[in-house]
Write a protein that holds these residues in place. Structure first.
Motif, PDB file in Angstrom:
ATOM      1  N   PHE A 106       0.819  -1.212   0.000  1.00 21.26           N
ATOM      2  CA  PHE A 106       0.000   0.000   0.000  1.00 21.26           C
ATOM      3  C   PHE A 106       0.855   1.265   0.000  1.00 21.26           C
ATOM      4  O   PHE A 106       0.814   2.047  -0.948  1.00 21.26           O
ATOM      5  CB  PHE A 106      -0.928   0.007   1.216  1.00 21.26           C
ATOM      6  N   ALA A 107       1.643   1.470   1.026  1.00 18.86           N
ATOM      7  CA  ALA A 107       2.372   2.730   1.173  1.00 18.86           C
ATOM      8  C   ALA A 107       3.443   2.924   0.110  1.00 18.86           C
ATOM      9  O   ALA A 107       3.733   4.048  -0.298  1.00 18.86           O
ATOM     10  CB  ALA A 107       2.996   2.803   2.567  1.00 18.86           C
ATOM     11  N   THR A 108       4.012   1.828  -0.360  1.00 14.84           N
ATOM     12  CA  THR A 108       5.124   1.930  -1.314  1.00 14.84           C
ATOM     13  C   THR A 108       4.645   2.085  -2.756  1.00 14.84           C
ATOM     14  O   THR A 108       5.361   2.637  -3.600  1.00 14.84           O
ATOM     15  CB  THR A 108       6.007   0.667  -1.206  1.00 14.84           C
ATOM     16  N   ARG A 109       3.442   1.652  -3.043  1.00 11.54           N
ATOM     17  CA  ARG A 109       3.006   1.521  -4.433  1.00 11.54           C
ATOM     18  C   ARG A 109       3.012   2.844  -5.206  1.00 11.54           C
ATOM     19  O   ARG A 109       3.573   2.933  -6.303  1.00 11.54           O
ATOM     20  CB  ARG A 109       1.591   0.918  -4.453  1.00 11.54           C
ATOM     21  N   LEU A 110       2.406   3.876  -4.669  1.00  9.71           N
ATOM     22  CA  LEU A 110       2.296   5.139  -5.405  1.00  9.71           C
ATOM     23  C   LEU A 110       3.659   5.804  -5.610  1.00  9.71           C
ATOM     24  O   LEU A 110       3.973   6.218  -6.735  1.00  9.71           O
ATOM     25  CB  LEU A 110       1.327   6.082  -4.696  1.00  9.71           C
ATOM     26  N   PRO A 111       4.501   5.924  -4.579  1.00  9.72           N
ATOM     27  CA  PRO A 111       5.830   6.496  -4.830  1.00  9.72           C
ATOM     28  C   PRO A 111       6.636   5.707  -5.855  1.00  9.72           C
ATOM     29  O   PRO A 111       7.295   6.295  -6.722  1.00  9.72           O
ATOM     30  CB  PRO A 111       6.495   6.454  -3.447  1.00  9.72           C
ATOM     31  N   VAL A 112       6.577   4.389  -5.768  1.00 13.02           N
ATOM     32  CA  VAL A 112       7.367   3.570  -6.684  1.00 13.02           C
ATOM     33  C   VAL A 112       6.855   3.683  -8.120  1.00 13.02           C
ATOM     34  O   VAL A 112       7.627   3.810  -9.069  1.00 13.02           O
ATOM     35  CB  VAL A 112       7.375   2.100  -6.220  1.00 13.02           C
ATOM     36  N   PRO A 157      15.479  11.311  -0.461  1.00 12.17           N
ATOM     37  CA  PRO A 157      14.260  11.560   0.316  1.00 12.17           C
ATOM     38  C   PRO A 157      12.946  11.373  -0.431  1.00 12.17           C
ATOM     39  O   PRO A 157      11.888  11.436   0.195  1.00 12.17           O
ATOM     40  CB  PRO A 157      14.431  13.037   0.718  1.00 12.17           C
ATOM     41  N   SER A 158      12.970  11.149  -1.727  1.00 12.83           N
ATOM     42  CA  SER A 158      11.718  11.231  -2.486  1.00 12.83           C
ATOM     43  C   SER A 158      10.789  10.048  -2.253  1.00 12.83           C
ATOM     44  O   SER A 158       9.591  10.138  -2.527  1.00 12.83           O
ATOM     45  CB  SER A 158      12.012  11.358  -3.988  1.00 12.83           C
ATOM     46  N   LEU A 159      11.307   8.936  -1.761  1.00 18.09           N
ATOM     47  CA  LEU A 159      10.481   7.748  -1.595  1.00 18.09           C
ATOM     48  C   LEU A 159      10.247   7.392  -0.127  1.00 18.09           C
ATOM     49  O   LEU A 159       9.114   7.306   0.328  1.00 18.09           O
ATOM     50  CB  LEU A 159      11.121   6.562  -2.325  1.00 18.09           C
ATOM     51  N   ASP A 160      11.320   7.165   0.617  1.00 19.73           N
ATOM     52  CA  ASP A 160      11.190   6.596   1.955  1.00 19.73           C
ATOM     53  C   ASP A 160      10.365   7.432   2.920  1.00 19.73           C
ATOM     54  O   ASP A 160       9.539   6.896   3.664  1.00 19.73           O
ATOM     55  CB  ASP A 160      12.576   6.365   2.566  1.00 19.73           C
ATOM     56  N   THR A 161      10.587   8.735   2.950  1.00 21.87           N
ATOM     57  CA  THR A 161       9.872   9.550   3.941  1.00 21.87           C
ATOM     58  C   THR A 161       8.370   9.525   3.691  1.00 21.87           C
ATOM     59  O   THR A 161       7.579   9.447   4.637  1.00 21.87           O
ATOM     60  CB  THR A 161      10.402  10.993   3.942  1.00 21.87           C
ATOM     61  N   THR A 162       7.962   9.562   2.425  1.00 20.61           N
ATOM     62  CA  THR A 162       6.534   9.489   2.111  1.00 20.61           C
ATOM     63  C   THR A 162       5.983   8.094   2.392  1.00 20.61           C
ATOM     64  O   THR A 162       4.878   7.944   2.921  1.00 20.61           O
ATOM     65  CB  THR A 162       6.289   9.860   0.641  1.00 20.61           C
ATOM     66  N   ILE A 163       6.757   7.064   2.057  1.00 23.84           N
ATOM     67  CA  ILE A 163       6.316   5.689   2.320  1.00 23.84           C
ATOM     68  C   ILE A 163       6.088   5.474   3.811  1.00 23.84           C
ATOM     69  O   ILE A 163       5.070   4.907   4.231  1.00 23.84           O
ATOM     70  CB  ILE A 163       7.354   4.686   1.777  1.00 23.84           C
ATOM     71  N   LEU A 164       7.005   5.932   4.636  1.00 25.22           N
ATOM     72  CA  LEU A 164       6.882   5.742   6.080  1.00 25.22           C
ATOM     73  C   LEU A 164       5.708   6.530   6.647  1.00 25.22           C
ATOM     74  O   LEU A 164       4.990   6.043   7.538  1.00 25.22           O
ATOM     75  CB  LEU A 164       8.185   6.143   6.770  1.00 25.22           C
ATOM     76  N   SER A 165       5.483   7.722   6.155  1.00 25.98           N
ATOM     77  CA  SER A 165       4.334   8.516   6.611  1.00 25.98           C
ATOM     78  C   SER A 165       3.025   7.883   6.177  1.00 25.98           C
ATOM     79  O   SER A 165       2.046   7.859   6.927  1.00 25.98           O
ATOM     80  CB  SER A 165       4.431   9.944   6.062  1.00 25.98           C
ATOM     81  N   THR A 166       2.989   7.346   4.964  1.00 28.83           N
ATOM     82  CA  THR A 166       1.777   6.702   4.456  1.00 28.83           C
ATOM     83  C   THR A 166       1.486   5.413   5.218  1.00 28.83           C
ATOM     84  O   THR A 166       0.327   5.095   5.509  1.00 28.83           O
ATOM     85  CB  THR A 166       1.916   6.423   2.952  1.00 28.83           C
ATOM     86  N   GLY A 167       2.519   4.674   5.551  1.00 26.25           N
ATOM     87  CA  GLY A 167       2.329   3.489   6.371  1.00 26.25           C
ATOM     88  C   GLY A 167       1.750   3.838   7.732  1.00 26.25           C
ATOM     89  O   GLY A 167       0.849   3.148   8.234  1.00 26.25           O
ATOM     90  N   GLN A 168       2.250   4.901   8.330  1.00 30.18           N
ATOM     91  CA  GLN A 168       1.709   5.361   9.616  1.00 30.18           C
ATOM     92  C   GLN A 168       0.252   5.774   9.477  1.00 30.18           C
ATOM     93  O   GLN A 168      -0.581   5.477  10.345  1.00 30.18           O
ATOM     94  CB  GLN A 168       2.532   6.544  10.126  1.00 30.18           C
ATOM     95  N   LEU A 169      -0.085   6.456   8.382  1.00 30.34           N
ATOM     96  CA  LEU A 169      -1.459   6.882   8.141  1.00 30.34           C
ATOM     97  C   LEU A 169      -2.399   5.678   8.104  1.00 30.34           C
ATOM     98  O   LEU A 169      -3.444   5.670   8.772  1.00 30.34           O
ATOM     99  CB  LEU A 169      -1.523   7.651   6.815  1.00 30.34           C
TER     100      LEU A 169
END
Length: 396
Positions: free
Chosen positions: A144-150, A239-251
């Motif tokens: 889920f969290a990784t899909r959109l950034p990737v 920073p373009s992937l991990d920080t958003t992925i981690l925030s989305t996972g928390q969401l």
């Protein structure tokens, strides 16, 4: 003698907190350690790292605002090697050099610029949610969290490397920004791989319409040097992937553990921005960076001298009960800001992009997902990144 040179060798009256803030035991029980640091005082001495640290919200914000005293130009890592290697990046810069590099990156990352990608984000978000609805369960981070950034953001960066390679490089780079511990040493090959790649980047390695190309365009115009431009590619990859992925996972995890909040969000989609802001506060995807003291100053009566290193604990500030009522709870009605995206001139350049990605995912979920269930998360162990490595989830 400190590895950083003329840095502090005594705590000068600052409370001593004898913990390894980058150790596995602290990562696994971070809230308790952050509380210990905050309760000890406005600034503390970390003898294992021979540097000071600030963890209270007001003090963290004050340090981040005072970029004339607390400098980034000699690096933001907790080890001198990484600070030397990163000296041409936007993250490790001050004053005019920082603003020049920042404006070049912002050419691609303003709200107006990224709005052009909204249809792509919306299509990918809907596809992600509908695919996961058909599954009995899924990994809340990987699926889920990784899909959109990737799928979307990695394409926008426009480098001829896979998104998986960017993720590997990014996590290794953040490991390198801690101390020279075992985790950093094990990541060294990948972090040096990113540096080596950027030093070889030329026009043939970037798509003409990608963000990487805009940095090379700036070098062609003479706004930055060639070596500077190549190093700025790191500002896009790391920073373009991990920080958003981690925030989305928390969401996702926060909504899954708070069904009343998910129902509240479904009843009032206007709360989507509030949900994203609150998730980033709780995630605090970058645990900490350091700053170097440039001129004599004081925090809470403790004297700091030029050359001292100060760890700025974003995650501790975002869980400060002096600022947030029940900071451990997810609330759609919380007022006030946080430092999950930083603060001051070094506020995250990609903040608007991260917001857009997370807003888009929520708006795809609201009409389609009735309930969210989540399992116990496994924490990511990284020197500077904070969040979940994995957890099971399900949509119904």
């Amino acid at each position: 003698m400190s590895l950083f040179g003329p840095a502090a060798t005594t705590h000068r009256g600052a409370p001593v907190v004898d913990v390894d803030i980058y150790g596995d035991d602290v990562i696994d029980d971070a809230p308790a350690v952050y509380r210990r640091i905050r309760d000890a005082g406005p600034v503390v001495w970390l003898p294992r790292h021979r540097m000071f640290a600030v963890g209270r919200f007001d003090d963290v914000r004050a340090v981040l605002r005072d970029d004339a005293t607390f400098r980034s130009g000699q690096g933001v890592a907790a080890n001198p090697v990484a600070n030397a290697l990163g000296r041409y990046t936007t993250l490790s810069s001050d004053d005019d050099a920082h603003m020049t590099r920042r404006m070049i990156l912002m050419h691609s990352l303003t709200s107006r610029a990224i709005r052009r990608s909204l249809p792509t984000f919306e299509s990918e978000a809907v596809s992600t949610v509908e695919r996961l609805l058909d599954r009995p369960d899924f990994d809340g981070v990987a699926d889920f969290a990784t899909r959109l950034p990737v799928q979307a953001v990695a394409q926008l960066v426009g480098l001829e490397v896979t998104a998986e390679q960017m993720l590997t490089w990014g996590r290794a780079t953040f490991n390198g920004l801690g101390p020279a511990n075992g985790r950093a040493v094990r990541s060294m090959g990948d972090s040096l791989g990113l540096l080596g790649y950027t030093l070889k980047v030329g026009r043939r390695h970037v798509r003409p319409d990608g963000w990487g190309s805009t940095i090379l365009d700036a070098a062609d115009r003479g706004e930055v040097g060639r070596l500077e431009a190549k190093n700025m590619i790191i500002d896009l990859v790391a920073p373009s992937l991990d920080t958003t992925i981690l925030s989305t996972g928390q969401l996702l995890w926060s909504l899954g553990t708070n069904p009343a909040a998910w129902q509240q969000l479904r009843d009032d989609p206007e709360l989507v921005p509030a949900a994203v802001v609150e998730a980033v506060r709780l995630a605090s995807p970058v645990r900490s960076f350091t700053r170097r003291v440039a001129s004599p100053t004081h925090i809470g009566g403790v004297s700091l001298r030029p050359g001292d290193r100060v760890a700025v604990l974003f995650a501790a500030a975002n869980s400060d009960e002096r600022q947030f009522h029940h900071p451990e709870q997810f609330s759609l009605l919380r007022n006030g800001g946080h430092v999950g995206w930083g603060h001051g001139i070094h506020t995250c350049v990609g903040m608007q992009l991260a917001k857009l990605e997370m807003h888009t995912l929520l708006r795809a979920m609201i009409p389609r997902v009735t309930t969210i269930t989540v399992g116990q998360p496994e924490r990511l162990r990284n020197n500077c990144l904070q969040g979940f490595e994995s957890f099971r989830a399900a949509f119904r």
